[in-house]
Design a protein around this motif. Structure first.
Motif, PDB file in Angstrom:
ATOM      1  N   TYR A  84      47.440  40.791  46.125  1.00  0.00           N
ATOM      2  CA  TYR A  84      47.466  39.799  45.062  1.00  0.00           C
ATOM      3  C   TYR A  84      48.766  39.014  45.145  1.00  0.00           C
ATOM      4  O   TYR A  84      49.726  39.457  45.786  1.00  0.00           O
ATOM      5  CB  TYR A  84      47.337  40.479  43.693  1.00  0.00           C
ATOM      6  N   GLU A 143      41.081  33.832  44.285  1.00  0.00           N
ATOM      7  CA  GLU A 143      40.662  35.134  43.765  1.00  0.00           C
ATOM      8  C   GLU A 143      41.781  36.163  43.711  1.00  0.00           C
ATOM      9  O   GLU A 143      41.648  37.177  43.027  1.00  0.00           O
ATOM     10  CB  GLU A 143      39.502  35.683  44.577  1.00  0.00           C
ATOM     11  N   GLN A 155      48.076  32.077  32.060  1.00  0.00           N
ATOM     12  CA  GLN A 155      48.448  32.927  33.188  1.00  0.00           C
ATOM     13  C   GLN A 155      49.481  33.983  32.773  1.00  0.00           C
ATOM     14  O   GLN A 155      50.310  33.747  31.881  1.00  0.00           O
ATOM     15  CB  GLN A 155      49.061  32.073  34.300  1.00  0.00           C
ATOM     16  N   CYS A 174      52.203  39.730  27.965  1.00  0.00           N
ATOM     17  CA  CYS A 174      51.728  39.092  29.191  1.00  0.00           C
ATOM     18  C   CYS A 174      52.867  38.658  30.105  1.00  0.00           C
ATOM     19  O   CYS A 174      52.634  37.919  31.073  1.00  0.00           O
ATOM     20  CB  CYS A 174      50.856  37.888  28.845  1.00  0.00           C
ATOM     21  N   CYS A 228      48.913  48.971  36.426  1.00  0.00           N
ATOM     22  CA  CYS A 228      47.528  48.598  36.160  1.00  0.00           C
ATOM     23  C   CYS A 228      47.352  48.077  34.739  1.00  0.00           C
ATOM     24  O   CYS A 228      46.602  47.118  34.503  1.00  0.00           O
ATOM     25  CB  CYS A 228      46.590  49.776  36.411  1.00  0.00           C
ATOM     26  N   ARG A 230      45.949  44.349  34.774  1.00  0.00           N
ATOM     27  CA  ARG A 230      44.549  44.206  34.392  1.00  0.00           C
ATOM     28  C   ARG A 230      44.352  43.231  33.237  1.00  0.00           C
ATOM     29  O   ARG A 230      43.201  42.933  32.866  1.00  0.00           O
ATOM     30  CB  ARG A 230      43.955  45.576  34.064  1.00  0.00           C
ATOM     31  N   GLN A 231      45.441  42.717  32.691  1.00  0.00           N
ATOM     32  CA  GLN A 231      45.302  41.616  31.740  1.00  0.00           C
ATOM     33  C   GLN A 231      44.786  40.364  32.452  1.00  0.00           C
ATOM     34  O   GLN A 231      44.290  39.451  31.801  1.00  0.00           O
ATOM     35  CB  GLN A 231      46.638  41.320  31.068  1.00  0.00           C
ATOM     36  N   CYS A 232      44.929  40.339  33.767  1.00  0.00           N
ATOM     37  CA  CYS A 232      44.286  39.317  34.598  1.00  0.00           C
ATOM     38  C   CYS A 232      42.982  39.916  35.106  1.00  0.00           C
ATOM     39  O   CYS A 232      42.992  40.945  35.795  1.00  0.00           O
ATOM     40  CB  CYS A 232      45.183  38.923  35.759  1.00  0.00           C
ATOM     41  N   GLU A 233      41.860  39.277  34.802  1.00  0.00           N
ATOM     42  CA  GLU A 233      40.567  39.858  35.151  1.00  0.00           C
ATOM     43  C   GLU A 233      40.333  39.927  36.655  1.00  0.00           C
ATOM     44  O   GLU A 233      39.433  40.650  37.112  1.00  0.00           O
ATOM     45  CB  GLU A 233      39.458  39.044  34.502  1.00  0.00           C
ATOM     46  N   LYS A 234      41.153  39.243  37.443  1.00  0.00           N
ATOM     47  CA  LYS A 234      40.987  39.292  38.896  1.00  0.00           C
ATOM     48  C   LYS A 234      41.496  40.597  39.481  1.00  0.00           C
ATOM     49  O   LYS A 234      41.109  40.962  40.593  1.00  0.00           O
ATOM     50  CB  LYS A 234      41.758  38.135  39.549  1.00  0.00           C
ATOM     51  N   ARG A 284      41.575  44.110  40.353  1.00  0.00           N
ATOM     52  CA  ARG A 284      40.598  45.209  40.394  1.00  0.00           C
ATOM     53  C   ARG A 284      41.071  46.232  41.428  1.00  0.00           C
ATOM     54  O   ARG A 284      41.173  45.921  42.611  1.00  0.00           O
ATOM     55  CB  ARG A 284      39.204  44.711  40.763  1.00  0.00           C
TER      56      ARG A 284
END
Length: 268
Positions: free
Chosen positions: A69, A99, A132, A165, A255, A259-263, A265
């Protein structure tokens, strides 16, 4: 052991370092935009760099089944020319849909100048406009406390900022409490020269606890260690931290933030 490497400049590392990360238990690596080891001379250089972060590096990491990422910005080290910085920032929205992009970073301050502060504030506005996450760089050595306070003020002056965030990185003993008390996340950078050793990082954890903290290597062009986080794990084990403590701090904490960013995983 499993862990997340939440701040590593992999464009400066050899491919073997990806393999070493995976062998040490790394489940994902996150790469903030950074200085290239030299000052880039045109916005087109940054355009190519953003392509590298969003296309090439993920493919290099995927050869070892490691999710990659990234974050996008013009680093404060190159933000002294506001006109140039604004040209670069105009490129960023095009890449935010990629992504593997987590947010805006690593923004912040380098020498605490007026121009750097102006570009920091504009980066904050950009992040807010596009909803963001934000990753912030704090200055080195004697300028760190002053810079951290300027950064906190800039963030708190924006009424749309959600502290949960934002992670403020490179905290040390004299800045970590102010960052946490303001409601932000704090990153402990493990660096052999200008930031925290594993021993100092362990001291911070023993004093301040693990809530809203992560650890990272920030490995880059200079003396640095991509396996700094596993080395911290060794120090924590020696001090009596349990395997559950290590998992909570080195895997679950990053994490929780990311994981506050839905991308983002990552398999548990």
């Amino acid at each position: 052991m499993r862990y997340i490497e939440p701040h590593a400049h992999m464009v400066s590392r050899v491919t073997d370092d990806y393999e070493r990360l995976v062998m040490a238990g790394c489940r994902a690596v996150c790469e903030p935009a950074f200085w290239a080891g030299f000052d880039r001379s045109s916005p087109q250089g940054f355009y190519d760099y953003f392509k590298q972060l969003t296309e090439y590096e993920p493919r290099r990491a995927a050869k070892y089944h490691l999710p990659h990422y990234c974050w996008l910005c013009i680093n404060p080290k190159e933000a002294e020319d506001p006109g140039f910085a604004r040209e670069v920032m105009q490129l960023i929205p095009e890449f935010l849909a990629a992504e593997n992009v987590l947010g805006i970073g690593e923004i912040g301050l380098n020498k605490n100048t007026r121009n750097e502060l102006a570009i920091l504030e504009e980066h904050i506005d950009l992040a807010v406009q596009h909803e963001q996450l934000i990753l912030v760089h704090t200055p080195h050595l004697e300028d760190k406390l002053k810079g951290t306070r300027l950064i906190l003020s800039a963030l708190q002056n924006n009424p749309r900022i959600r502290p949960e965030c934002v992670i403020i990185d490179h905290v040390e003993e004299h800045t970590v409490r102010e960052v946490l008390d303001a409601g932000f996340w704090a990153g402990i950078t493990l660096y052999p020269i200008s930031k925290c050793t594993p021993e100092r990082a362990a001291d911070i954890l023993e004093i301040h606890g693990r809530e809203r903290l992560w650890a990272n290597s920030a490995c880059d062009w200079g003396p640095s260690d991509p396996l700094a986080v596993p080395r911290l794990a060794l120090e924590l084990r020696a001090r009596g931290f349990s395997e559950q403590d290590l998992d909570d701090f080195l895997f679950a904490n990053p994490c929780r933030f990311l994981r506050q960013c839905e991308k983002f995983r990552v398999e548990s």
